[in-house]
Design a protein around this motif. Structure first.
Motif, mmCIF file in Angstrom:
data_model
loop_
_atom_site.group_PDB
_atom_site.id
_atom_site.type_symbol
_atom_site.label_atom_id
_atom_site.label_comp_id
_atom_site.label_asym_id
_atom_site.label_seq_id
_atom_site.Cartn_x
_atom_site.Cartn_y
_atom_site.Cartn_z
ATOM 1 N N ILE A 62 -13.519 4.783 7.861
ATOM 2 C CA ILE A 62 -12.158 5.256 8.097
ATOM 3 C C ILE A 62 -11.492 5.527 6.753
ATOM 4 C CG2 ILE A 62 -11.859 4.129 10.338
ATOM 5 C CD1 ILE A 62 -10.308 1.895 8.916
ATOM 6 N N LYS A 63 -10.475 6.373 6.777
ATOM 7 C CA LYS A 63 -9.762 6.723 5.556
ATOM 8 C C LYS A 63 -8.811 5.600 5.161
ATOM 9 C CE LYS A 63 -9.951 11.613 6.544
ATOM 10 N NZ LYS A 63 -9.219 12.827 6.840
ATOM 11 N N GLU A 64 -8.444 5.611 3.889
ATOM 12 C CA GLU A 64 -7.542 4.586 3.341
ATOM 13 C C GLU A 64 -6.205 4.567 4.082
ATOM 14 O OE1 GLU A 64 -6.659 1.501 0.630
ATOM 15 O OE2 GLU A 64 -8.529 2.581 0.845
ATOM 16 N N LYS A 65 -5.669 5.742 4.381
ATOM 17 C CA LYS A 65 -4.382 5.831 5.071
ATOM 18 C C LYS A 65 -4.458 5.194 6.458
ATOM 19 C CE LYS A 65 -0.815 9.175 6.232
ATOM 20 N NZ LYS A 65 -0.425 10.583 6.222
ATOM 21 N N THR A 66 -5.544 5.437 7.173
ATOM 22 C CA THR A 66 -5.755 4.845 8.495
ATOM 23 C C THR A 66 -5.879 3.335 8.373
ATOM 24 O OG1 THR A 66 -6.906 6.842 9.207
ATOM 25 C CG2 THR A 66 -7.223 4.867 10.539
ATOM 26 N N TYR A 67 -6.622 2.896 7.377
ATOM 27 C CA TYR A 67 -6.796 1.461 7.159
ATOM 28 C C TYR A 67 -5.464 0.780 6.880
ATOM 29 C CZ TYR A 67 -7.663 -2.853 4.641
ATOM 30 O OH TYR A 67 -7.617 -4.163 4.223
ATOM 31 N N LEU A 68 -4.657 1.372 6.020
ATOM 32 C CA LEU A 68 -3.367 0.770 5.686
ATOM 33 C C LEU A 68 -2.458 0.687 6.907
ATOM 34 C CD1 LEU A 68 -2.714 2.405 2.207
ATOM 35 C CD2 LEU A 68 -3.378 0.037 2.682
ATOM 36 N N SER A 69 -2.470 1.720 7.713
ATOM 37 C CA SER A 69 -1.662 1.735 8.931
ATOM 38 C C SER A 69 -2.125 0.651 9.908
ATOM 39 C CB SER A 69 -1.745 3.111 9.584
ATOM 40 O OG SER A 69 -1.074 3.116 10.808
ATOM 41 N N LEU A 70 -3.434 0.574 10.126
ATOM 42 C CA LEU A 70 -3.976 -0.434 11.047
ATOM 43 C C LEU A 70 -3.767 -1.852 10.530
ATOM 44 C CD1 LEU A 70 -7.344 1.256 12.081
ATOM 45 C CD2 LEU A 70 -5.314 0.922 13.506
ATOM 46 N N SER A 71 -3.953 -2.050 9.242
ATOM 47 C CA SER A 71 -3.793 -3.400 8.703
ATOM 48 C C SER A 71 -2.333 -3.853 8.783
ATOM 49 C CB SER A 71 -4.309 -3.490 7.267
ATOM 50 O OG SER A 71 -3.558 -2.688 6.402
ATOM 51 N N HIS A 72 -1.399 -2.918 8.597
ATOM 52 C CA HIS A 72 0.016 -3.263 8.725
ATOM 53 C C HIS A 72 0.336 -3.680 10.164
ATOM 54 C CE1 HIS A 72 4.301 -3.253 8.019
ATOM 55 N NE2 HIS A 72 4.461 -2.443 9.064
ATOM 56 N N LEU A 73 -0.166 -2.926 11.120
ATOM 57 C CA LEU A 73 0.056 -3.268 12.534
ATOM 58 C C LEU A 73 -0.572 -4.615 12.882
ATOM 59 C CD1 LEU A 73 -0.591 0.209 14.180
ATOM 60 C CD2 LEU A 73 1.606 -0.974 13.995
ATOM 61 N N LEU A 74 -1.768 -4.857 12.375
ATOM 62 C CA LEU A 74 -2.438 -6.131 12.666
ATOM 63 C C LEU A 74 -1.717 -7.315 12.016
ATOM 64 C CD1 LEU A 74 -6.190 -5.134 12.500
ATOM 65 C CD2 LEU A 74 -4.964 -6.076 14.465
ATOM 66 N N GLN A 75 -1.121 -7.101 10.856
ATOM 67 C CA GLN A 75 -0.337 -8.172 10.239
ATOM 68 C C GLN A 75 0.861 -8.517 11.100
ATOM 69 O OE1 GLN A 75 0.540 -6.621 6.352
ATOM 70 N NE2 GLN A 75 -1.208 -7.656 5.417
ATOM 71 N N ASP A 76 1.526 -7.492 11.644
ATOM 72 C CA ASP A 76 2.664 -7.731 12.532
ATOM 73 C C ASP A 76 2.226 -8.478 13.793
ATOM 74 O OD1 ASP A 76 4.329 -6.452 10.758
ATOM 75 O OD2 ASP A 76 4.401 -4.562 11.894
ATOM 76 N N ILE A 77 1.116 -8.049 14.364
ATOM 77 C CA ILE A 77 0.599 -8.705 15.565
ATOM 78 C C ILE A 77 0.234 -10.152 15.256
ATOM 79 C CG2 ILE A 77 -1.341 -8.725 17.192
ATOM 80 C CD1 ILE A 77 -1.315 -5.626 16.961
#
Length: 95
Positions: A62-77
């Motif tokens: 996956i691209k860096e931008k996708t990773y950053l978006s997913l990791s931010h959401l997972l941190q919130d969760i």
């Protein structure tokens, strides 16, 4: 995304997401005395998913931008699940 990636690590991540959804619904609908253990399992699965997505990024799936978006959401969760776990623990102690 290559067929190998779709059927390999990415498939495992998709299955883990479905398990997380199922576990969160089960936790929400379970009696108060069972919630703590179920939410603990939910937190463990969230951390596993974080590591799998990081691995997907490191392997270039996956691209860096996708990773950053997913990791931010997972941190919130993860923060929400941690708060829910602490709340359920205090509810069990008050009994």
């Amino acid at each position: 995304m290559s067929k190998r990636d779709k059927l390999g690590l990415h498939k495992i991540i998709e299955e883990k997401c479905l398990i997380l959804l199922s576990n969160s619904i089960e936790s929400a609908l379970s009696p108060k005395n069972n919630k703590t253990e179920l939410i603990g399992n939910l937190r463990r699965d969230i951390e596993t998913l974080k590591h799998l997505i990081r691995l997907e990024n490191e392997l270039g799936i996956i691209k860096e931008k996708t990773y950053l978006s997913l990791s931010h959401l997972l941190q919130d969760i993860s923060m929400m699940a941690t708060g829910w776990h602490k709340f359920s623990q205090t509810q069990n102690l008050q009994k």
